[in-house]
Motif scaffolding. Structure first.
Motif, mmCIF file in Angstrom:
data_model
loop_
_atom_site.group_PDB
_atom_site.id
_atom_site.type_symbol
_atom_site.label_atom_id
_atom_site.label_comp_id
_atom_site.label_asym_id
_atom_site.label_seq_id
_atom_site.Cartn_x
_atom_site.Cartn_y
_atom_site.Cartn_z
ATOM 1 N N HIS A 86 -4.388 -3.704 -11.410
ATOM 2 C CA HIS A 86 -4.099 -2.473 -10.685
ATOM 3 C C HIS A 86 -5.354 -1.997 -9.965
ATOM 4 O O HIS A 86 -6.460 -2.130 -10.480
ATOM 5 C CB HIS A 86 -3.625 -1.368 -11.645
ATOM 6 N N LEU A 87 -5.168 -1.460 -8.771
ATOM 7 C CA LEU A 87 -6.275 -0.829 -8.064
ATOM 8 C C LEU A 87 -6.214 0.672 -8.307
ATOM 9 O O LEU A 87 -5.152 1.222 -8.596
ATOM 10 C CB LEU A 87 -6.236 -1.165 -6.571
ATOM 11 N N HIS A 88 -7.366 1.315 -8.186
ATOM 12 C CA HIS A 88 -7.431 2.748 -8.463
ATOM 13 C C HIS A 88 -8.301 3.461 -7.424
ATOM 14 O O HIS A 88 -9.006 2.835 -6.641
ATOM 15 C CB HIS A 88 -8.003 3.000 -9.859
ATOM 16 N N ASN A 89 -8.207 4.790 -7.456
ATOM 17 C CA ASN A 89 -9.041 5.652 -6.621
ATOM 18 C C ASN A 89 -8.746 5.463 -5.133
ATOM 19 O O ASN A 89 -9.645 5.511 -4.301
ATOM 20 C CB ASN A 89 -10.530 5.403 -6.913
ATOM 21 N N PHE A 90 -7.472 5.249 -4.819
ATOM 22 C CA PHE A 90 -7.016 5.098 -3.438
ATOM 23 C C PHE A 90 -5.793 5.997 -3.303
ATOM 24 O O PHE A 90 -4.750 5.737 -3.893
ATOM 25 C CB PHE A 90 -6.657 3.634 -3.185
ATOM 26 N N LEU A 91 -5.931 7.055 -2.533
ATOM 27 C CA LEU A 91 -4.892 8.064 -2.388
ATOM 28 C C LEU A 91 -3.547 7.434 -2.040
ATOM 29 O O LEU A 91 -3.458 6.634 -1.100
ATOM 30 C CB LEU A 91 -5.300 9.068 -1.306
ATOM 31 N N THR A 92 -2.513 7.780 -2.769
ATOM 32 C CA THR A 92 -1.124 7.308 -2.686
ATOM 33 C C THR A 92 -0.933 5.883 -3.207
ATOM 34 O O THR A 92 0.215 5.421 -3.308
ATOM 35 C CB THR A 92 -0.506 7.387 -1.255
ATOM 36 N N HIS A 93 -1.996 5.189 -3.548
ATOM 37 C CA HIS A 93 -1.877 3.820 -4.076
ATOM 38 C C HIS A 93 -2.514 3.677 -5.452
ATOM 39 O O HIS A 93 -2.664 2.553 -5.942
ATOM 40 C CB HIS A 93 -2.524 2.823 -3.107
ATOM 41 N N ASP A 94 -2.900 4.767 -6.081
ATOM 42 C CA ASP A 94 -3.566 4.701 -7.375
ATOM 43 C C ASP A 94 -2.665 4.022 -8.404
ATOM 44 O O ASP A 94 -1.525 4.446 -8.617
ATOM 45 C CB ASP A 94 -3.934 6.111 -7.847
ATOM 46 N N GLY A 95 -3.152 2.946 -9.026
ATOM 47 C CA GLY A 95 -2.376 2.211 -10.013
ATOM 48 C C GLY A 95 -1.506 1.108 -9.450
ATOM 49 O O GLY A 95 -0.811 0.423 -10.195
ATOM 50 N N ARG A 96 -1.550 0.882 -8.152
ATOM 51 C CA ARG A 96 -0.713 -0.156 -7.536
ATOM 52 C C ARG A 96 -1.343 -1.535 -7.731
ATOM 53 O O ARG A 96 -2.549 -1.702 -7.566
ATOM 54 C CB ARG A 96 -0.552 0.127 -6.040
ATOM 55 N N PRO A 97 -0.564 -2.561 -8.033
ATOM 56 C CA PRO A 97 -1.118 -3.916 -8.086
ATOM 57 C C PRO A 97 -1.672 -4.324 -6.718
ATOM 58 O O PRO A 97 -1.035 -4.061 -5.690
ATOM 59 C CB PRO A 97 0.091 -4.783 -8.463
ATOM 60 N N PRO A 98 -2.844 -4.944 -6.666
ATOM 61 C CA PRO A 98 -3.427 -5.331 -5.379
ATOM 62 C C PRO A 98 -2.499 -6.203 -4.533
ATOM 63 O O PRO A 98 -2.438 -6.045 -3.309
ATOM 64 C CB PRO A 98 -4.694 -6.083 -5.775
ATOM 65 N N ALA A 99 -1.772 -7.124 -5.167
ATOM 66 C CA ALA A 99 -0.875 -8.000 -4.409
ATOM 67 C C ALA A 99 0.223 -7.195 -3.718
ATOM 68 O O ALA A 99 0.664 -7.542 -2.614
ATOM 69 C CB ALA A 99 -0.255 -9.045 -5.331
ATOM 70 N N GLU A 100 0.664 -6.118 -4.363
ATOM 71 C CA GLU A 100 1.695 -5.263 -3.770
ATOM 72 C C GLU A 100 1.156 -4.539 -2.546
ATOM 73 O O GLU A 100 1.854 -4.406 -1.526
ATOM 74 C CB GLU A 100 2.194 -4.271 -4.815
ATOM 75 N N LEU A 101 -0.079 -4.065 -2.623
ATOM 76 C CA LEU A 101 -0.685 -3.411 -1.464
ATOM 77 C C LEU A 101 -0.791 -4.382 -0.298
ATOM 78 O O LEU A 101 -0.488 -4.029 0.850
ATOM 79 C CB LEU A 101 -2.072 -2.869 -1.830
ATOM 80 N N ARG A 102 -1.225 -5.624 -0.573
ATOM 81 C CA ARG A 102 -1.333 -6.611 0.504
ATOM 82 C C ARG A 102 0.034 -6.908 1.120
ATOM 83 O O ARG A 102 0.160 -7.066 2.341
ATOM 84 C CB ARG A 102 -1.983 -7.889 -0.023
#
Length: 312
Positions: free
Chosen positions: A46-62
């Motif tokens: 999970h990635l953190h400290n990113f507004l609206t994406h806190d706790g999102r898996p990095p692969a999902e963000l990509r």
């Protein structure tokens, strides 16, 4: 041999490269993103400290970012690794791992860094979860636990002060080394425990991790902070002769321009000389990608106006 030609080739499909491509696409540049499929934050769930994406898996963000890019007709994403970049008249030729070649008037590097962990058995298997290097990205997840800081370098006191409000208690594991007198005195005043015994290894436990030593009892901790040795994850800075900083990162100006006209860099592989190290943050990487892409666009306009030399 016919070569596909683009306005910009973006090398790297992480947050910096994907954001750069989005900005270039919105300005209707013909841009190609080369994605090797390897990312610095692969070890973490999970990635953190990113507004609206806190706790999102990095692969999902990509995946979300690539879906955004799919709506821009001038942007292409290819899941292939770049292996070399060669300057040529008017731009650059990029050789790809599948044997093909592409050309562009400008190149934006977003290939990131590689982390080398301390040589402690078991550490690599826990990196990205119980073992971390950035308190801003992972410190909150260790809240209320016993936190260990591994090492004896100048970073130790700084990390201890950062996590002081988060951890229930802190132990510095110097692994046979010794802190400088000033750091040791500061940590002593702050109630931080120092343990000098050589570390034999770490393994996952119910608390988080169990640390074993050459002598004395094991330590049960909720998390471990380490400092990693950084290196470029791709050979392009060396291939292109780009100026580097003492950190090993590519030197860029405030807009992501490197020492070679036509080449830009964004993300944690690069930073300005005004800061001592790269920012290990998905959000800052994406922001750097946006800024570098605007520099690409601005320099193209200035070149058309004859205000700056053409790239290449």
């Amino acid at each position: 041999m016919e070569i596909d030609t683009y306005d910009v080739v973006v090398v790297g499909g992480g947050p910096a490269g994907l954001q750069a491509a989005l900005t270039l696409g919105r300005m209707h540049h013909r841009a190609l993103v080369l994605d090797s499929g390897r990312y610095r934050n692969d070890p973490t769930g999970h990635l953190h400290n990113f507004l609206t994406h806190d706790g999102r898996p990095p692969a999902e963000l990509r995946a979300l970012a690539r879906a955004d890019l799919a709506t821009y007709e001038t942007v292409t994403v290819r899941p292939v690794e770049a292996v070399s970049i060669t300057p040529q008249a008017g731009g650059f030729v990029v050789d790809l791992a599948d044997g093909s070649h592409v050309a562009a008037s400008r190149v934006l590097l977003a290939t990131g860094l590689r982390d080398a962990l301390p040589d402690v058995p078991g550490l690599a298997g826990l990196f990205g979860s119980v073992v971390a290097h950035c308190p801003y990205c992972h410190g909150h997840e260790f809240a209320g636990t016993h936190v260990a800081i591994l090492g004896s370098g100048p970073h130790v006191a700084r990390v201890a002060m950062l996590v002081q409000r988060i951890a229930a208690r802190i132990t510095v594991l110097t692994d046979g080394g010794a802190l400088d007198e000033e750091s040791a005195a500061l940590l002593g005043r702050e109630g931080v425990t120092l343990r000098p015994d050589p570390v034999l290894g770490v393994c996952r436990s119910a608390a988080g991790a169990r640390v074993s030593f050459a002598s004395g009892p094991d330590e049960e901790v909720g998390g471990i902070f380490v400092t990693t040795a950084l290196s470029q994850s791709a050979p392009f800075a060396e291939q292109l002769g780009l100026d580097l900083l003492p950190s090993g990162c590519v030197e860029v100006d405030a807009f992501g321009r490197t020492s070679l006209p036509g080449v830009y860099a964004a993300g944690d592989l690069a930073h300005t000389s005004a800061v001592p190290m790269p920012l290990a943050s998905v959000l800052s990487a994406a922001a750097a990608g946006l800024v570098a892409a605007t520099a690409v666009d601005a320099d193209r306009v200035l070149a058309l106006l004859g205000a700056v030399p053409a790239a290449g």
